[in-house]
Design a protein around this motif. Structure first.
Motif, PDB file in Angstrom:
ATOM      1  N   VAL A  43      13.592  -0.079   5.400  1.00  0.00           N
ATOM      2  CA  VAL A  43      14.667   0.728   4.746  1.00  0.00           C
ATOM      3  C   VAL A  43      14.610   2.182   5.771  1.00  0.00           C
ATOM      4  O   VAL A  43      13.443   2.470   6.042  1.00  0.00           O
ATOM      5  N   THR A  44      15.508   2.628   5.917  1.00  0.00           N
ATOM      6  CA  THR A  44      15.956   4.093   6.621  1.00  0.00           C
ATOM      7  C   THR A  44      16.123   4.908   5.541  1.00  0.00           C
ATOM      8  O   THR A  44      17.195   4.700   4.676  1.00  0.00           O
ATOM      9  N   ARG A  45      15.537   6.167   5.576  1.00  0.00           N
ATOM     10  CA  ARG A  45      15.471   7.233   4.625  1.00  0.00           C
ATOM     11  C   ARG A  45      15.436   8.432   5.538  1.00  0.00           C
ATOM     12  O   ARG A  45      15.068   8.677   6.399  1.00  0.00           O
ATOM     13  N   LYS A  46      16.156   9.407   4.538  1.00  0.00           N
ATOM     14  CA  LYS A  46      16.136  10.830   5.042  1.00  0.00           C
ATOM     15  C   LYS A  46      15.178  11.467   4.349  1.00  0.00           C
ATOM     16  O   LYS A  46      15.375  11.780   2.863  1.00  0.00           O
ATOM     17  N   ALA A  47      14.202  12.274   4.705  1.00  0.00           N
ATOM     18  CA  ALA A  47      13.442  13.223   3.577  1.00  0.00           C
ATOM     19  C   ALA A  47      14.113  14.558   3.523  1.00  0.00           C
ATOM     20  O   ALA A  47      14.883  14.818   4.205  1.00  0.00           O
ATOM     21  N   ARG A  48      13.443  15.288   2.598  1.00  0.00           N
ATOM     22  CA  ARG A  48      13.895  16.570   2.188  1.00  0.00           C
ATOM     23  C   ARG A  48      14.130  17.741   3.470  1.00  0.00           C
ATOM     24  O   ARG A  48      14.776  18.627   3.463  1.00  0.00           O
ATOM     25  N   CYS A  49      12.922  17.336   4.246  1.00  0.00           N
ATOM     26  CA  CYS A  49      12.859  18.366   5.512  1.00  0.00           C
ATOM     27  C   CYS A  49      13.832  18.092   6.503  1.00  0.00           C
ATOM     28  O   CYS A  49      13.840  18.742   7.568  1.00  0.00           O
ATOM     29  N   GLY A  50      14.561  17.027   6.403  1.00  0.00           N
ATOM     30  CA  GLY A  50      15.736  16.706   7.360  1.00  0.00           C
ATOM     31  C   GLY A  50      15.051  15.482   8.397  1.00  0.00           C
ATOM     32  O   GLY A  50      16.025  15.047   8.946  1.00  0.00           O
ATOM     33  N   GLN A  51      13.770  14.851   8.303  1.00  0.00           N
ATOM     34  CA  GLN A  51      13.621  13.986   9.058  1.00  0.00           C
ATOM     35  C   GLN A  51      13.920  12.765   8.694  1.00  0.00           C
ATOM     36  O   GLN A  51      13.815  12.327   7.513  1.00  0.00           O
ATOM     37  N   ARG A  52      14.577  11.947   9.541  1.00  0.00           N
ATOM     38  CA  ARG A  52      14.860  10.492   9.283  1.00  0.00           C
ATOM     39  C   ARG A  52      13.809   9.469   9.693  1.00  0.00           C
ATOM     40  O   ARG A  52      13.121   9.634  10.839  1.00  0.00           O
ATOM     41  N   TYR A  53      13.388   8.414   8.993  1.00  0.00           N
ATOM     42  CA  TYR A  53      12.407   7.607   9.375  1.00  0.00           C
ATOM     43  C   TYR A  53      12.642   6.319   8.945  1.00  0.00           C
ATOM     44  O   TYR A  53      13.390   6.063   7.846  1.00  0.00           O
ATOM     45  N   GLU A  54      12.268   5.134   9.336  1.00  0.00           N
ATOM     46  CA  GLU A  54      12.204   3.822   8.881  1.00  0.00           C
ATOM     47  C   GLU A  54      10.872   3.341   8.432  1.00  0.00           C
ATOM     48  O   GLU A  54       9.871   3.601   8.774  1.00  0.00           O
ATOM     49  N   LEU A  55      10.961   2.892   6.994  1.00  0.00           N
ATOM     50  CA  LEU A  55       9.875   2.517   6.316  1.00  0.00           C
ATOM     51  C   LEU A  55       9.838   1.182   6.275  1.00  0.00           C
ATOM     52  O   LEU A  55      10.845   0.054   5.969  1.00  0.00           O
ATOM     53  N   ALA A  56       8.478   0.653   6.526  1.00  0.00           N
ATOM     54  CA  ALA A  56       8.099  -0.724   6.264  1.00  0.00           C
ATOM     55  C   ALA A  56       7.413  -0.966   5.066  1.00  0.00           C
ATOM     56  O   ALA A  56       6.396  -0.382   4.714  1.00  0.00           O
ATOM     57  N   LEU A  57       8.189  -1.470   3.837  1.00  0.00           N
ATOM     58  CA  LEU A  57       7.404  -1.476   2.729  1.00  0.00           C
ATOM     59  C   LEU A  57       6.537  -2.871   2.476  1.00  0.00           C
ATOM     60  O   LEU A  57       6.579  -3.721   3.076  1.00  0.00           O
ATOM     61  N   HIS A  58       5.322  -2.632   1.676  1.00  0.00           N
ATOM     62  CA  HIS A  58       4.511  -3.686   1.186  1.00  0.00           C
ATOM     63  C   HIS A  58       4.142  -2.971  -0.261  1.00  0.00           C
ATOM     64  O   HIS A  58       4.157  -1.995  -0.645  1.00  0.00           O
ATOM     65  N   PRO A  59       3.809  -4.270  -0.866  1.00  0.00           N
ATOM     66  CA  PRO A  59       3.029  -3.920  -2.170  1.00  0.00           C
ATOM     67  C   PRO A  59       1.782  -3.058  -2.381  1.00  0.00           C
ATOM     68  O   PRO A  59       1.071  -3.237  -1.283  1.00  0.00           O
ATOM     69  N   PRO A  60       1.428  -2.771  -3.555  1.00  0.00           N
ATOM     70  CA  PRO A  60      -0.056  -2.122  -3.605  1.00  0.00           C
ATOM     71  C   PRO A  60      -0.879  -2.944  -3.214  1.00  0.00           C
ATOM     72  O   PRO A  60      -1.093  -3.910  -3.571  1.00  0.00           O
ATOM     73  N   ARG A  61      -1.926  -2.485  -2.439  1.00  0.00           N
ATOM     74  CA  ARG A  61      -3.165  -3.030  -2.130  1.00  0.00           C
ATOM     75  C   ARG A  61      -3.985  -3.414  -3.281  1.00  0.00           C
ATOM     76  O   ARG A  61      -4.342  -2.468  -4.101  1.00  0.00           O
ATOM     77  N   ALA A  62      -4.652  -4.299  -3.437  1.00  0.00           N
ATOM     78  CA  ALA A  62      -5.514  -4.836  -4.574  1.00  0.00           C
ATOM     79  C   ALA A  62      -6.967  -3.822  -4.453  1.00  0.00           C
ATOM     80  O   ALA A  62      -7.237  -3.814  -3.016  1.00  0.00           O
ATOM     81  N   ILE A  63      -7.450  -3.327  -5.197  1.00  0.00           N
ATOM     82  CA  ILE A  63      -9.001  -2.296  -5.571  1.00  0.00           C
ATOM     83  C   ILE A  63      -9.836  -3.619  -5.241  1.00  0.00           C
ATOM     84  O   ILE A  63     -10.100  -4.404  -6.409  1.00  0.00           O
ATOM     85  N   LYS A  64     -10.813  -3.580  -4.270  1.00  0.00           N
ATOM     86  CA  LYS A  64     -11.946  -4.365  -4.215  1.00  0.00           C
ATOM     87  C   LYS A  64     -12.850  -3.816  -4.964  1.00  0.00           C
ATOM     88  O   LYS A  64     -13.201  -2.684  -4.704  1.00  0.00           O
ATOM     89  N   ARG A  65     -13.594  -4.511  -5.851  1.00  0.00           N
ATOM     90  CA  ARG A  65     -14.575  -3.917  -6.611  1.00  0.00           C
ATOM     91  C   ARG A  65     -16.004  -4.695  -6.193  1.00  0.00           C
ATOM     92  O   ARG A  65     -15.913  -5.979  -5.967  1.00  0.00           O
ATOM     93  N   LYS A  66     -17.111  -4.379  -6.377  1.00  0.00           N
ATOM     94  CA  LYS A  66     -18.472  -4.939  -6.093  1.00  0.00           C
ATOM     95  C   LYS A  66     -18.838  -5.681  -7.259  1.00  0.00           C
ATOM     96  O   LYS A  66     -18.620  -5.284  -8.481  1.00  0.00           O
ATOM     97  N   ARG A  67     -19.231  -6.914  -7.100  1.00  0.00           N
ATOM     98  CA  ARG A  67     -19.813  -7.707  -8.315  1.00  0.00           C
ATOM     99  C   ARG A  67     -21.116  -7.468  -8.756  1.00  0.00           C
ATOM    100  O   ARG A  67     -21.883  -7.182  -7.718  1.00  0.00           O
ATOM    101  N   VAL A  68     -21.183  -7.234  -9.779  1.00  0.00           N
ATOM    102  CA  VAL A  68     -22.600  -6.797 -10.380  1.00  0.00           C
ATOM    103  C   VAL A  68     -23.204  -8.226 -10.798  1.00  0.00           C
ATOM    104  O   VAL A  68     -22.751  -8.946 -11.488  1.00  0.00           O
ATOM    105  N   ALA A  69     -24.686  -8.252 -10.469  1.00  0.00           N
ATOM    106  CA  ALA A  69     -25.060  -9.467 -10.737  1.00  0.00           C
ATOM    107  C   ALA A  69     -26.053  -9.401 -11.927  1.00  0.00           C
ATOM    108  O   ALA A  69     -26.081  -8.646 -12.347  1.00  0.00           O
TER     109      ALA A  69
END
Length: 69
Positions: A43-69
């Protein structure tokens, strides 16, 4: 090109929330954007500050938790 996390819209909503993973290279602030769901990968977007950039989108990363034994 910046990477960004795209969050799926809530039930009954149409727009997805896009949050950049890094701060804006021009102003140093974090910008968020809205986009109709389903969102494309690049996606190409323009921010409020005027900067244009291209965004590479990805889904949220899963939170890894330690297994309790």
């Amino acid at each position: 090109m910046l990477s960004a996390t795209v969050y799926t819209p809530a039930y009954g909503m149409v727009f997805a929330l896009i949050v950049t993973d890094d701060a804006c290279p021009a102003c140093g602030f974090w910008h968020s954007h809205r986009l109709k769901w389903p969102a494309p990968v690049l996606v190409t977007r323009k921010a409020r500050c005027g900067q244009r950039y291209e965004l590479a989108l990805h889904p949220p990363r899963a939170i890894k938790r330690k297994r309790v034994a």
